[in-house]
Design an enzyme around this catalytic site. Structure first.
Site, mmCIF file in Angstrom:
data_model
loop_
_atom_site.group_PDB
_atom_site.id
_atom_site.type_symbol
_atom_site.label_atom_id
_atom_site.label_comp_id
_atom_site.label_asym_id
_atom_site.label_seq_id
_atom_site.Cartn_x
_atom_site.Cartn_y
_atom_site.Cartn_z
ATOM 1 N N ASP A 124 -4.086 -2.285 5.125
ATOM 2 C CA ASP A 124 -5.030 -1.612 6.032
ATOM 3 C C ASP A 124 -6.247 -2.478 6.395
ATOM 4 O O ASP A 124 -6.862 -2.296 7.455
ATOM 5 C CB ASP A 124 -5.562 -0.323 5.387
ATOM 6 C CG ASP A 124 -4.564 0.819 5.443
ATOM 7 O OD1 ASP A 124 -3.582 0.733 6.200
ATOM 8 O OD2 ASP A 124 -4.773 1.812 4.720
ATOM 9 N N GLU B 228 0.203 4.396 0.671
ATOM 10 C CA GLU B 228 -0.045 5.560 1.539
ATOM 11 C C GLU B 228 1.159 5.763 2.460
ATOM 12 O O GLU B 228 1.842 4.818 2.861
ATOM 13 C CB GLU B 228 -1.342 5.377 2.346
ATOM 14 C CG GLU B 228 -1.774 6.692 2.984
ATOM 15 C CD GLU B 228 -3.225 6.733 3.471
ATOM 16 O OE1 GLU B 228 -3.915 5.692 3.450
ATOM 17 O OE2 GLU B 228 -3.668 7.841 3.878
ATOM 18 N N TYR C 186 -12.524 2.084 12.641
ATOM 19 C CA TYR C 186 -11.646 2.106 11.468
ATOM 20 C C TYR C 186 -12.468 1.867 10.198
ATOM 21 O O TYR C 186 -12.317 2.577 9.199
ATOM 22 C CB TYR C 186 -10.563 1.031 11.620
ATOM 23 C CG TYR C 186 -9.464 1.161 10.611
ATOM 24 C CD1 TYR C 186 -8.362 1.968 10.850
ATOM 25 C CD2 TYR C 186 -9.529 0.490 9.391
ATOM 26 C CE1 TYR C 186 -7.351 2.106 9.907
ATOM 27 C CE2 TYR C 186 -8.530 0.624 8.450
ATOM 28 C CZ TYR C 186 -7.445 1.427 8.718
ATOM 29 O OH TYR C 186 -6.452 1.562 7.773
ATOM 30 N N HIS D 289 0.861 -1.188 0.000
ATOM 31 C CA HIS D 289 0.000 0.000 0.000
ATOM 32 C C HIS D 289 0.898 1.238 0.000
ATOM 33 O O HIS D 289 1.814 1.335 0.817
ATOM 34 C CB HIS D 289 -0.886 -0.057 1.248
ATOM 35 C CG HIS D 289 -1.831 1.082 1.418
ATOM 36 N ND1 HIS D 289 -2.266 1.864 0.368
ATOM 37 C CD2 HIS D 289 -2.442 1.587 2.533
ATOM 38 C CE1 HIS D 289 -3.099 2.787 0.840
ATOM 39 N NE2 HIS D 289 -3.215 2.645 2.143
ATOM 40 N N HIS E 17 -2.110 -2.147 10.688
ATOM 41 C CA HIS E 17 -2.392 -1.334 11.890
ATOM 42 C C HIS E 17 -3.029 -2.216 12.960
ATOM 43 O O HIS E 17 -3.975 -2.953 12.674
ATOM 44 C CB HIS E 17 -3.383 -0.201 11.592
ATOM 45 C CG HIS E 17 -2.897 0.823 10.624
ATOM 46 N ND1 HIS E 17 -1.888 1.708 10.909
ATOM 47 C CD2 HIS E 17 -3.304 1.124 9.369
ATOM 48 C CE1 HIS E 17 -1.684 2.503 9.874
ATOM 49 N NE2 HIS E 17 -2.530 2.166 8.916
HETATM 50 FE FE1 FEO Z 1 -4.181 3.644 3.936
HETATM 51 FE FE2 FEO Z 1 -2.598 2.810 6.800
HETATM 52 O O1 FEO Z 1 -2.820 3.665 5.143
#
Ligand code: FEO
Length: 401
Positions: free
Chosen positions: A167, A84, A195, A82, A228
């Site tokens: 994510d 980001e 989330y 990812h 996360h």
């Molecule tokens: Fe979409 Fe944890 O970044």
């Protein structure tokens, strides 16, 4: 470099080498009350492979954890699931330090990593169905476009049955214990829901399809290693089930009343609306924006099927906090909602039609044109608010039956 932080072994050949951010409280508008983690994983295969990196300021923590297992320069491959910045922010520096043989990402990942970090030429693109031999182990890739970025993908480690899900299935929760069963389930459910509500809700239809597609692959999965929060090993079935429930967002007998107030008139009206909802037996929660953050409203909307919004009229407009939360919710595209508005005003009264237009633009089915009260609500106005709550509650019940 900080050399205190150590890797944590999560399976025979795989280590968690991520970072814990105990201080973050705002994640581009989402209140992260319990901090977060940026997870990265080291696979000690013949070809040593790093899955994802971390947010730029946490580079040394990542390197320290890797160094407790192996010299970073011995890493052969990096996979970027990812693009980001919380997972790629230090990727250019890590590439410079590690000098890997190859860095893999999806085709969109290559484009996004070029656009953000200027490292597209270092990336080898992969697509769904591609596999990668690590010598004694094997990876395969599953693109998960728009979940939640165009570049997002999963990576699966066959020999240890680990799905690296970036994510997806994650949460903003700083943890000292890495596994789901070492944490309190209620906290995991609460933060997982938050989330989903704040990040993934707009992509609910794609999530249902992804759950179906991955289900058809019949991959044996021992661990879901997210980017996360904790790693799932005991409650994998439960989190998958919750993702399906949240994605489907089926009608439930629950409403939220979201309001802000200047001189208490809108607050009084909100409570009257609540009494009307109570009359119908529909569960409800009143969220005054003076004490409710927009990201809490997004979480509440995920478990509700009606939204009733109240705002004063200020300088011919909706109150700024209401505009904020409606803008935020519109982007999150909650489905299957009914709703209504109420407002107080002094000499004009534009906020009511403005809120109605907003709700319509969110595909919320309006139960009525709403209620407007001049200055301090009269008994008649409060009765109208009560009836508004009752109407929404009744319509909600009728929709469910
Ligand atoms: Fe979409 Fe944890 O970044």
């Amino acid at each position: 470099m900080n050399s205190i932080a150590k890797a944590i072994k999560i399976s025979d050949k795989v280590y968690w080498v991520g970072a814990v951010d105990w201080t973050i409280r705002d994640f581009h508008g989402y209140r992260t009350s319990r901090g977060t983690t940026y997870n990265a994983y080291l696979i000690m295969a013949d070809k040593i492979t790093l899955i994802d990196t971390v947010k730029a300021p946490f580079r040394d923590e990542l390197l320290s954890r890797i160094s407790s297992v192996v010299n970073p320069s011995e890493i052969d491959y990096i996979v970027s699931n990812h693009a980001e910045m919380d997972h790629s922010g230090c990727l250019p520096q890590i590439i410079d330090i590690v000098k890997p043989e190859k860095v893999f990402a999806s085709t969109m990942g290559q484009k996004n990593l070029e656009a953000q970090l200027g490292i597209g030429s270092r990336i080898t693109p992969v697509k769904t169905g591609d596999s990668l031999s690590l010598g004694n182990m094997n990876l395969s890739f599953i693109e998960t476009k728009m979940l939640h970025w165009p570049d997002s993908m999963f990576t699966y480690l066959k020999e240890e049955q680990i799905l690296f899900s970036q994510d997806a299935f994650g949460m903003h929760l700083a943890v000292d214990k890495l596994f789901d069963d070492e944490n309190v389930w209620d906290v995991l459910e609460e933060e997982g829901e938050k989330y989903f509500g704040n990040i993934l809700m707009p992509y609910s239809n794609l999530i249902i399809k992804l759950l179906d597609d991955v289900g058809k692959m019949n991959l044996p999965i021992k661990l879901v290693a997210t980017d996360h929060g904790p790693i799932w090993r005991t409650h994998i079935g439960k989190i998958l089930e919750l993702y399906r429930k949240w994605s489907e967002h089926k009608p439930v007998p629950r409403a939220i009343v979201v309001y802000d107030t200047m001189w208490n008139s809108t607050a009084i009206m909100a409570n009257a609306v609540g009494e009307g909802l109570r009359e119908t037996g529909v569960e409800f929660k009143i969220l005054p924006l003076s004490v409710s953050h927009r990201s809490d409203v997004a979480t509440e909307i995920l478990k509700s099927s009606a939204i009733i919004v109240g705002s004063p009229t200020m300088n011919n407009n909706i109150f700024p906090t209401i505009a904020d939360v409606l803008t935020y919710l519109k982007g999150l595209r909650p489905s299957n909602m009914i709703g209504a508005s109420f407002s107080s005003y002094g000499w004009s009264g534009e906020s009511l039609p403005q809120m109605n237009e907003y709700l319509k633009s969110m595909n919320v089915e309006l139960a009525s044109e709403g209620v407007r009260a001049k200055y301090v609500p009269s008994e008649t106005d409060l009765k109208a608010c009560f009836e508004l709550g009752k109407l929404v509650g009744d319509k909600l019940r009728a929709k469910i039956q």
